[in-house]
Design an enzyme around this catalytic site. Structure first.
Site, short mmCIF file in Angstrom:
data_model
loop_
_atom_site.label_atom_id
_atom_site.label_comp_id
_atom_site.label_asym_id
_atom_site.label_seq_id
_atom_site.Cartn_x
_atom_site.Cartn_y
_atom_site.Cartn_z
N THR A 1 6.93 11.16 8.15
CA THR A 1 6.73 10.91 9.57
C THR A 1 8.05 10.96 10.33
OG1 THR A 1 6.08 9.20 11.18
CG2 THR A 1 6.89 8.44 9.07
N TYR B 1 6.26 0.42 9.24
CA TYR B 1 5.63 1.68 8.84
C TYR B 1 6.69 2.74 8.56
CZ TYR B 1 3.51 6.26 9.48
OH TYR B 1 3.15 7.58 9.33
N ASN C 1 0.82 -1.21 0.00
CA ASN C 1 0.00 0.00 0.00
C ASN C 1 0.86 1.27 0.00
OD1 ASN C 1 -3.03 0.94 0.65
ND2 ASN C 1 -1.62 2.26 1.76
#
Length: 333
Positions: free
Chosen positions: A117, A141, A92
Site C-alpha cells: 500500500t 495499518y 492478522n
C-alpha cells in the site's frame, strides 16, 4: 501456472482471480471469508476456507495444492480501525503474513506477489511519490504493511523466496457488467460512499476541508481501477515465474482527482446531484497523494486502461445500482 491467492474472495482479490483465469492460469483461493464473499468467486476457482493466523492451515493448503506461485492479499485494511484495534491488525496482517512465509519456506519456496500500500509512505513530501521515497507510515495499518515488506526481504535473503511488492493507491471501480464489486463492512472509500448516497442509503457527503493548496481546495488522490490493478498482479506473477528478480512497484494513474471532481463526476453519472456539506479538515489528510508508476510501466509494460473518471465511476455505479446491498441482495432494474 497454478496460483494460490490469499484473500481471493475480497474486493481486489476476486477481480484478480478472474484476471488470472482469463490469462490461462489455474487458481486456488485461500480465504477465511471474514470480509470476502464466496459469491464473488467464479465457479471454476477452488476455495480453501482457512485462516493465515493458523500456520497448519496454510501449510496444508500449500502441500495439498502445490501452487507455482502465491498472490497475497489477505489483510485487514481499515486505517481508522487499525488505530483503535492495533492488536487485531498486527495479529492478522503481520502474524498471518509471517505464517504464510514460514509455510512457504517449509514446503514450497515459490514466487510471491504481495499486496502492499501507499500507506507505507505516510505523509510524503513529494508528489508523485517514487518507490524510493522515505517510508513513514502514520497508521497501524501502514505499519503492518511495511513490517510485512521487511519480513519478505528477510525471507528472500534466508530462503530465496523472490517477491514483487505492489504499492497501490485508492482502488475503485468494478467489473463493467456489474457482476462483482466493492462490498466492505466498513464503508470508507469516497466513490463507494458517494454512490451509496446516490442510492439514498446516506443523507449527504462530507467534504473535509476546502483550503488545501490544490486546484479547488480539496484533497487530491490517485484513483486506480481495480481491473488495472488486477492486471498489474497478473504481470507481476508472470514476471516472477519467468525468473524475474524481486522488486517493488507503485501502481497508480500518475495523476489525481480532487474530492470535488469525484463528487461532480458522480453527479454526472447518476444524474442526480448529491447533497454536500463542508466540514473541517481531518487530522493527517495530506493535500495530495499521487503515484509515480513509471517503473512498472517500463519494466512490465503495464498501462492503465481506465483513466477517465466518469468511466471509472460508471463501472462502480453498475455494481452498486444492481447490488444496492452488496452481495447480500441483488436488484436489477
Amino acid at each position: 501456472m497454478k496460483i494460490l491467492v490469499t484473500g481471493g474472495a475480497g474486493y481486489i482479490g476476486s477481480h484478480t482471480v478472474r484476471a488470472l483465469q482469463a490469462a490461462g492460469h489455474g487458481v486456488v483461493v485461500f480465504d477465511n471469508l471474514s470480509s470476502g464473499h464466496r459469491e464473488a468467486l467464479p465457479a471454476e476457482a477452488t476455495l480453501v476456507q482457512g485462516d493465515l493466523t493458523d500456520l497448519s492451515s496454510i501449510q496444508a493448503a500449500l502441500e495439498a495444492h502445490k501452487p507455482d506461485a502465491v498472490v497475497h492479499f489477505a489483510a485487514l485494511i481499515e486505517v481508522g480501525e487499525s488505530m483503535s484495534q492495533p492488536g487485531r491488525y498486527y495479529r492478522n496482517n503481520v502474524v498471518g503474513s509471517l505464517n504464510l512465509l514460514t509455510a512457504m519456506a517449509n514446503t514450497r519456496k515459490i514466487p510471491l506477489v504481495f499486496s502492499s500500500t501507499a500507506a507505507v509512505y505516510g505523509d510524503a513530501e513529494v508528489s508523485p511519490i517514487p518507490e524510493d521515497a522515505p517510508k513513514g507510515p502514520t497508521s497501524v495499518y501502514g505499519e503492518t504493511k511495511l513490517m510485512t515488506e521487511q519480513m519478505i526481504a528477510a525471507f528472500e535473503r534466508a530462503h530465496g523466496i523472490r517477491t514483487i511488492r505492489l504499492r497501490y493507491f485508492n482502488v475503485c471501480g468494478a467489473q463493467p457488467d456489474g457482476s462483482i464489486g466493492e462490498d466492505h463492512v466498513n464503508k470508507t472509500h469516497l466513490i463507494e460512499l458517494a454512490l451509496l448516497t446516490a442510492l439514498g442509503q446516506r443523507e449527504k457527503m462530507m467534504i473535509f476541508g476546502d483550503d488545501y493548496p490544490t486546484r479547488d481546495g480539496t484533497c487530491i488522490r490517485d484513483y486506480i481501477h481495480v481491473l488495472d490493478l488486477a492486471q498489474a498482479h497478473v504481470l507481476a506473477v508472470e514476471r516472477l515465474f519467468e525468473g524475474g528478480e524481486s522488486t517493488v512497484y507503485n501502481v497508480g494513474l500518475g495523476h489525481g482527482f480532487t474530492v470535488r471532481e469525484v463528487l461532480d463526476a458522480v453527479d454526472r453519472v447518476v444524474g442526480t446531484p448529491l447533497k454536500r456539506e463542508l466540514a473541517p479538515r481531518r487530522a493527517g489528510d495530506p493535500p495530495s497523494l499521487v503515484a509515480d508508476s513509471h517503473r512498472i510501466q517500463q519494466d512490465l509494460g503495464w498501462v492503465p486502461q481506465y483513466t477517465d473518471l466518469d468511466r471509472i465511476i460508471q463501472t462502480a455505479w453498475a455494481w452498486h445500482h444492481s447490488h444496492p446491498h452488496g452481495f447480500a441482495e441483488q436488484v436489477r432494474s
